[in-house]
Scaffold this active site. Structure first.
Site, PDB file in Angstrom:
ATOM      1  N   GLU A  83      -8.275  -2.767  -0.629  1.00  0.00           N
ATOM      2  CA  GLU A  83      -7.244  -1.020  -1.356  1.00  0.00           C
ATOM      3  C   GLU A  83      -5.909  -2.461  -2.107  1.00  0.00           C
ATOM      4  O   GLU A  83      -5.438  -3.451  -1.040  1.00  0.00           O
ATOM      5  CB  GLU A  83      -6.629  -0.619  -0.088  1.00  0.00           C
ATOM      6  CG  GLU A  83      -5.705   0.640   0.050  1.00  0.00           C
ATOM      7  CD  GLU A  83      -6.143   0.999  -1.188  1.00  0.00           C
ATOM      8  OE1 GLU A  83      -7.366   1.949  -1.271  1.00  0.00           O
ATOM      9  OE2 GLU A  83      -4.923   0.824  -2.418  1.00  0.00           O
ATOM     10  N   LYS A 141      -9.060  -9.716  -3.479  1.00  0.00           N
ATOM     11  CA  LYS A 141      -8.593  -8.531  -2.718  1.00  0.00           C
ATOM     12  C   LYS A 141      -7.064 -10.507  -2.284  1.00  0.00           C
ATOM     13  O   LYS A 141      -5.684 -10.133  -1.894  1.00  0.00           O
ATOM     14  CB  LYS A 141      -9.017  -8.341  -1.456  1.00  0.00           C
ATOM     15  CG  LYS A 141      -7.597  -7.602  -1.106  1.00  0.00           C
ATOM     16  CD  LYS A 141      -6.859  -6.724  -1.218  1.00  0.00           C
ATOM     17  CE  LYS A 141      -5.769  -6.497  -0.377  1.00  0.00           C
ATOM     18  NZ  LYS A 141      -4.297  -5.332  -1.278  1.00  0.00           N
ATOM     19  N   CYS A 161       0.789  -8.215   4.723  1.00  0.00           N
ATOM     20  CA  CYS A 161      -0.365  -8.917   4.387  1.00  0.00           C
ATOM     21  C   CYS A 161      -0.225 -10.464   4.029  1.00  0.00           C
ATOM     22  O   CYS A 161      -0.909 -11.005   3.646  1.00  0.00           O
ATOM     23  CB  CYS A 161      -0.954  -7.846   3.206  1.00  0.00           C
ATOM     24  SG  CYS A 161      -1.678  -6.584   3.913  1.00  0.00           S
TER      25      CYS A 161
HETATM   26  P1  NAD Z   1      -2.444  -0.772  10.571  1.00  0.00           P
HETATM   27  O1  NAD Z   1      -2.349  -1.674  12.182  1.00  0.00           O
HETATM   28  O2  NAD Z   1      -1.362   0.056  10.535  1.00  0.00           O
HETATM   29  O3  NAD Z   1      -4.103   0.774  11.106  1.00  0.00           O
HETATM   30  C1  NAD Z   1      -4.755  -0.267  11.887  1.00  0.00           C
HETATM   31  C2  NAD Z   1      -5.144   0.678  12.903  1.00  0.00           C
HETATM   32  O4  NAD Z   1      -6.539   0.300  13.182  1.00  0.00           O
HETATM   33  C3  NAD Z   1      -4.593   1.200  14.299  1.00  0.00           C
HETATM   34  O5  NAD Z   1      -3.553   2.021  14.285  1.00  0.00           O
HETATM   35  C4  NAD Z   1      -5.331   0.411  15.290  1.00  0.00           C
HETATM   36  O6  NAD Z   1      -5.223   1.074  16.492  1.00  0.00           O
HETATM   37  C5  NAD Z   1      -6.739   0.885  14.716  1.00  0.00           C
HETATM   38  N1  NAD Z   1      -7.962   0.067  14.837  1.00  0.00           N
HETATM   39  C6  NAD Z   1      -8.350  -0.853  15.126  1.00  0.00           C
HETATM   40  N2  NAD Z   1      -9.487  -1.371  16.396  1.00  0.00           N
HETATM   41  C7  NAD Z   1     -10.326  -0.274  15.932  1.00  0.00           C
HETATM   42  C8  NAD Z   1     -11.044   0.215  16.379  1.00  0.00           C
HETATM   43  N3  NAD Z   1     -12.212  -0.413  16.765  1.00  0.00           N
HETATM   44  N4  NAD Z   1     -11.598   1.684  16.352  1.00  0.00           N
HETATM   45  C9  NAD Z   1     -10.313   2.919  15.886  1.00  0.00           C
HETATM   46  N5  NAD Z   1      -9.140   2.144  15.603  1.00  0.00           N
HETATM   47  C10 NAD Z   1      -9.488   0.771  15.399  1.00  0.00           C
HETATM   48  O7  NAD Z   1      -3.164  -1.648   9.769  1.00  0.00           O
HETATM   49  P2  NAD Z   1      -3.156  -1.266   8.780  1.00  0.00           P
HETATM   50  O8  NAD Z   1      -1.552  -1.909   7.749  1.00  0.00           O
HETATM   51  O9  NAD Z   1      -3.737   0.283   7.793  1.00  0.00           O
HETATM   52  O10 NAD Z   1      -3.614  -2.070   7.940  1.00  0.00           O
HETATM   53  C11 NAD Z   1      -5.997  -2.565   7.648  1.00  0.00           C
HETATM   54  C12 NAD Z   1      -5.906  -3.163   6.856  1.00  0.00           C
HETATM   55  O11 NAD Z   1      -5.788  -2.962   5.446  1.00  0.00           O
HETATM   56  C13 NAD Z   1      -6.162  -4.335   7.252  1.00  0.00           C
HETATM   57  O12 NAD Z   1      -6.794  -5.121   6.146  1.00  0.00           O
HETATM   58  C14 NAD Z   1      -4.544  -4.550   5.657  1.00  0.00           C
HETATM   59  O13 NAD Z   1      -4.705  -5.759   5.564  1.00  0.00           O
HETATM   60  C15 NAD Z   1      -5.396  -3.886   5.394  1.00  0.00           C
HETATM   61  N6  NAD Z   1      -3.945  -3.550   4.122  1.00  0.00           N
HETATM   62  C16 NAD Z   1      -2.618  -3.221   4.548  1.00  0.00           C
HETATM   63  C17 NAD Z   1      -1.861  -2.666   3.906  1.00  0.00           C
HETATM   64  C18 NAD Z   1      -0.460  -2.029   3.463  1.00  0.00           C
HETATM   65  O14 NAD Z   1       0.005  -2.383   3.203  1.00  0.00           O
HETATM   66  N7  NAD Z   1      -0.638  -2.209   5.327  1.00  0.00           N
HETATM   67  C19 NAD Z   1      -2.366  -2.703   2.319  1.00  0.00           C
HETATM   68  C20 NAD Z   1      -3.734  -2.910   1.575  1.00  0.00           C
HETATM   69  C21 NAD Z   1      -4.210  -3.608   2.319  1.00  0.00           C
HETATM   70  C1  UGA Z   2       1.394  -6.161  -1.369  1.00  0.00           C
HETATM   71  C2  UGA Z   2       0.617  -5.239  -2.366  1.00  0.00           C
HETATM   72  O1  UGA Z   2       1.614  -5.104  -3.655  1.00  0.00           O
HETATM   73  C3  UGA Z   2       0.139  -4.460  -2.789  1.00  0.00           C
HETATM   74  O2  UGA Z   2      -1.257  -4.415  -3.915  1.00  0.00           O
HETATM   75  C4  UGA Z   2      -1.349  -4.872  -1.317  1.00  0.00           C
HETATM   76  O3  UGA Z   2      -1.980  -4.066  -1.460  1.00  0.00           O
HETATM   77  C5  UGA Z   2      -0.533  -5.136  -0.228  1.00  0.00           C
HETATM   78  O4  UGA Z   2       0.345  -6.092   0.096  1.00  0.00           O
HETATM   79  C6  UGA Z   2      -1.816  -5.700   0.524  1.00  0.00           C
HETATM   80  O5  UGA Z   2      -2.660  -5.471   1.246  1.00  0.00           O
HETATM   81  O6  UGA Z   2      -0.740  -5.714   2.843  1.00  0.00           O
HETATM   82  P1  UGA Z   2       3.452  -4.883  -0.179  1.00  0.00           P
HETATM   83  O7  UGA Z   2       3.193  -6.056   1.415  1.00  0.00           O
HETATM   84  O8  UGA Z   2       3.485  -3.231   0.793  1.00  0.00           O
HETATM   85  O9  UGA Z   2       2.284  -5.151  -1.323  1.00  0.00           O
HETATM   86  O10 UGA Z   2       4.783  -4.987  -0.202  1.00  0.00           O
HETATM   87  P2  UGA Z   2       5.273  -5.772  -2.572  1.00  0.00           P
HETATM   88  O11 UGA Z   2       5.868  -4.654  -2.914  1.00  0.00           O
HETATM   89  O12 UGA Z   2       4.088  -6.338  -2.518  1.00  0.00           O
HETATM   90  O13 UGA Z   2       6.322  -6.065  -1.460  1.00  0.00           O
HETATM   91  C7  UGA Z   2       6.172  -8.145  -0.656  1.00  0.00           C
HETATM   92  C8  UGA Z   2       7.838  -8.146  -0.277  1.00  0.00           C
HETATM   93  O14 UGA Z   2       7.544  -9.144  -1.594  1.00  0.00           O
HETATM   94  C9  UGA Z   2       8.399  -7.391  -0.058  1.00  0.00           C
HETATM   95  O15 UGA Z   2       9.253  -8.124   0.943  1.00  0.00           O
HETATM   96  C10 UGA Z   2       9.358  -7.297  -1.214  1.00  0.00           C
HETATM   97  O16 UGA Z   2      10.665  -7.434  -0.800  1.00  0.00           O
HETATM   98  C11 UGA Z   2       8.653  -9.106  -1.813  1.00  0.00           C
HETATM   99  N1  UGA Z   2       9.012  -8.966  -3.131  1.00  0.00           N
HETATM  100  C12 UGA Z   2       8.269  -8.178  -3.855  1.00  0.00           C
HETATM  101  C13 UGA Z   2       9.975  -9.352  -3.332  1.00  0.00           C
HETATM  102  O17 UGA Z   2      10.570 -10.530  -2.803  1.00  0.00           O
HETATM  103  N2  UGA Z   2      10.416  -9.370  -5.158  1.00  0.00           N
HETATM  104  C14 UGA Z   2       9.100  -9.209  -6.027  1.00  0.00           C
HETATM  105  O18 UGA Z   2       9.018  -8.850  -6.759  1.00  0.00           O
HETATM  106  C15 UGA Z   2       8.442  -7.795  -5.557  1.00  0.00           C
END
Ligand code: NAD
Ligand code: UGA
Length: 484
Positions: free
Chosen positions: A174, A229, A285
């Site tokens: 994602e 990713k 992340c």
């Molecule tokens: P999160 O911690 O918000 O959510 C994960 C959820 O999974 C929790 O609610 C937890 O209780 C649940 N969980 C864990 N083990 C479980 C199990 N065995 N059965 C059922 N539920 C279970 O995490 P997130 O931010 O949604 O991130 C999830 C993944 O997506 C990570 O690998 C992260 O790196 C990736 N990711 C996150 C973002 C972001 O913006 N947060 C963006 C892109 C990718």
């Molecule tokens: C980031 C990536 O942008 C997503 O594509 C990815 O899916 C995600 O991580 C993930 O894998 O979790 P996110 O962390 O939600 O998304 O937010 P961003 O907008 O990327 O910002 C990340 C950090 O960088 C923030 O603290 C933001 O303030 C900072 N940032 C961003 C800067 O300091 N300068 C910039 O120009 C842009």
């Protein structure tokens, strides 16, 4: 489900977090014929997703409430019944947390895959018939090997005459960013699907093609998808460390990082995005994914490559400490007992997420120096700040009686402040750490008289109008601005 069928009728997503919840809400919204169930072990999280009051959803994302409102109860469900939902699903997404390991082999760098492995085992146990398992979590390259190995063990003939099970594993990372998750999901730059089984890839691509143009759905092998990713996040974070390094140089040379960013960003090979200097990147992340990349490089015998990416994180940490240090230096070398208003605690605007927020390290550094911090963020709860700082909030100081005993004794404290005027009263400085719109609109003429003079504004996000701040008689530091 027949192995050659490419039409998915039921989806189960394990993990109702920042990714699982919004991603599945958009799939359900765009594909009303697919029943989508998001499951989680966390009962209170599921209860919040089911809350009739849409303001209580566990994730704050602009537009999410409307998407959930359209689909919830129709074909979008949130449940704690993990086993039943897996059993009913044609396709299972694994969208659980993959934080950095805190102990054991690879501690501090490698991803902790215990939740992913637990999911794979649960799917192996509960799935029925043919199931497509989709890695949605961000994972180290070659994790699909582990997932496949666990699932394959369950494909062996069942002792109790159960119908045979079969599995295909896909990678579908994602790319959404928090704060713009719905926009990113509804019109993504691309959807990436990695896999070996053409039917399964078609099945997943068909779901996305309900709203994503076909040319934006990329197909790769499993390992390219997993590695893309990690690489995408590393490249994005690298740009931020690059511009922050330039910002520091601007400050000592009289250049302005905004002007430099514009000048270099107009080169179409560089592009204008992700060139905002700031207090360093936060979020759950970037750091974890780069550290994971560093770990993988070392594991695969590439120490120079590991060092290269490690420096992106090192510079980011340095930037956070640098900002805390320059605040102290500007306030006559000490902040002990001084009140500072810290504006913004979320790691970026439009989210309530504070994971790895630069505000955490900067606040810790200032508290360590004995500062009294009034922390104000429009979306972050006091309880969250307590957890992040590992320090209970103190009662707000009594304006009439001056600094508290703890403050005079040099102990750093903090308290939550729900409005801007209360936060700045008696403060020696305002420190802006998140680019919330509210902070762009501050009326500095009204704020300045409430502060103790000489008073400073430290704008780590470059959101204020310098002439308004200086015109109000305040001193100003802006990140990367060598002219102030
Ligand atoms: P999160 O911690 O918000 O959510 C994960 C959820 O999974 C929790 O609610 C937890 O209780 C649940 N969980 C864990 N083990 C479980 C199990 N065995 N059965 C059922 N539920 C279970 O995490 P997130 O931010 O949604 O991130 C999830 C993944 O997506 C990570 O690998 C992260 O790196 C990736 N990711 C996150 C973002 C972001 O913006 N947060 C963006 C892109 C990718
Ligand atoms: C980031 C990536 O942008 C997503 O594509 C990815 O899916 C995600 O991580 C993930 O894998 O979790 P996110 O962390 O939600 O998304 O937010 P961003 O907008 O990327 O910002 C990340 C950090 O960088 C923030 O603290 C933001 O303030 C900072 N940032 C961003 C800067 O300091 N300068 C910039 O120009 C842009």
């Amino acid at each position: 489900m027949n192995k050659s069928l490419t039409e998915i009728k039921t989806i189960c997503c394990i993990g109702a977090g920042y990714v699982g919840g919004p991603t599945m809400a958009v799939i359900a919204d765009r594909c009303p014929k697919i029943q989508v169930t998001v499951v989680d072990l966390n009962e209170s999280r599921i209860a919040a997703w089911n809350d009739q009051n849409l303001n209580n959803l566990p994730v704050y994302e602009p537009g999410l409430d409307q998407v959930v409102n359209r689909a919830r109860g129709r074909n979008l469900h949130f449940s704690t019944e993990v086993d039943e939902s897996i059993a009913a699903a044609d396709m299972v997404f694994i969208s659980v947390n993959t934080p950095t390991k805190t102990k054991g082999l690879g501690s501090g760098q490698a991803s902790d895959l215990r939740w992913v492995e637990a999911c794979a085992r649960q799917v192996a146990l509960c799935a029925q018939g043919h199931t497509i398992v989709v890695e949605k979590s961000t994972l180290p390259v070659r994790t699909a090997e582990t997932v496949k190995a666990i699932l394959q063990a369950a494909q062996q003939p069942q002792a109790d005459n159960q119908p045979p099970k079969s599995f295909v594993v896909l990678s579908n990372p994602e790319f959404l960013a928090e704060g713009t998750a719905i926009k990113d999901l509804e019109s993504p730059d691309r959807v990436l699907i990695g896999g070996e089984d053409a039917n399964a890839i078609d099945a997943l691509a068909n779901i996305y093609s309900a709203w994503v143009p076909k040319e934006k759905i990329l197909r790769t092998n499993l390992w390219s998808s997993e590695l893309s990713k990690l690489s995408a996040n590393a490249f994005l974070a690298q740009r931020i460390s690059s511009i922050n390094s330039v910002a520091a140089l601007c400050e000592v040379t009289g250049a302005d990082v905004n002007e430099v960013a514009k000048a270099i960003g107009t080169d179409s090979r560089i592009g204008p995005k992700f060139l905002n200097a700031g207090p360093g990147f936060g979020g759950s992340c970037f750091q974890k994914d780069i550290l994971n990349l560093v770990y993988l490089c070392r594991y695969f015998g590439l120490p120079e490559v590991a060092d290269y990416w490690q420096n992106v994180v090192t510079l980011n940490t340095w930037q956070q400490h640098r900002i805390a240090r320059l605040v102290v230096k500007s306030l006559f070398g000490t902040v002990t007992g001084k009140r500072l208003a810290l504006f913004g605690f979320a790691f970026k605007a439009d989210t309530n997420d504070t994971r790895e927020a630069p505000a955490i390290q900067i606040a810790k550094d200032l508290i360590e120096e004995g500062a009294q911090l009034a922390i104000h963020d429009p979306k972050v709860e006091a309880e969250q700040i307590t957890n992040d700082l590992q320090l209970d909030a103190s009662p707000p100081p009594d304006q009439a009686s001056g600094p508290s005993k703890a403050a005079l004794g040099g102990e750093g404290t903090w308290w939550p402040s729900t409005n801007i005027s209360d936060a700045v009263r008696g403060a020696d400085a305002v420190l802006i750490l998140t680019e919330w719109q509210q902070f762009r609109e501050i009326d500095w003429d009204k704020i300045a008289p409430l502060m103790r003079q000489p008073a400073w504004v430290f704008d780590a996000r470059s959101v204020v109008d310098p002439s308004a701040v200086l015109g109000a008689g305040l001193k100003l530091w802006r990140v990367g601005d060598g002219a102030t």
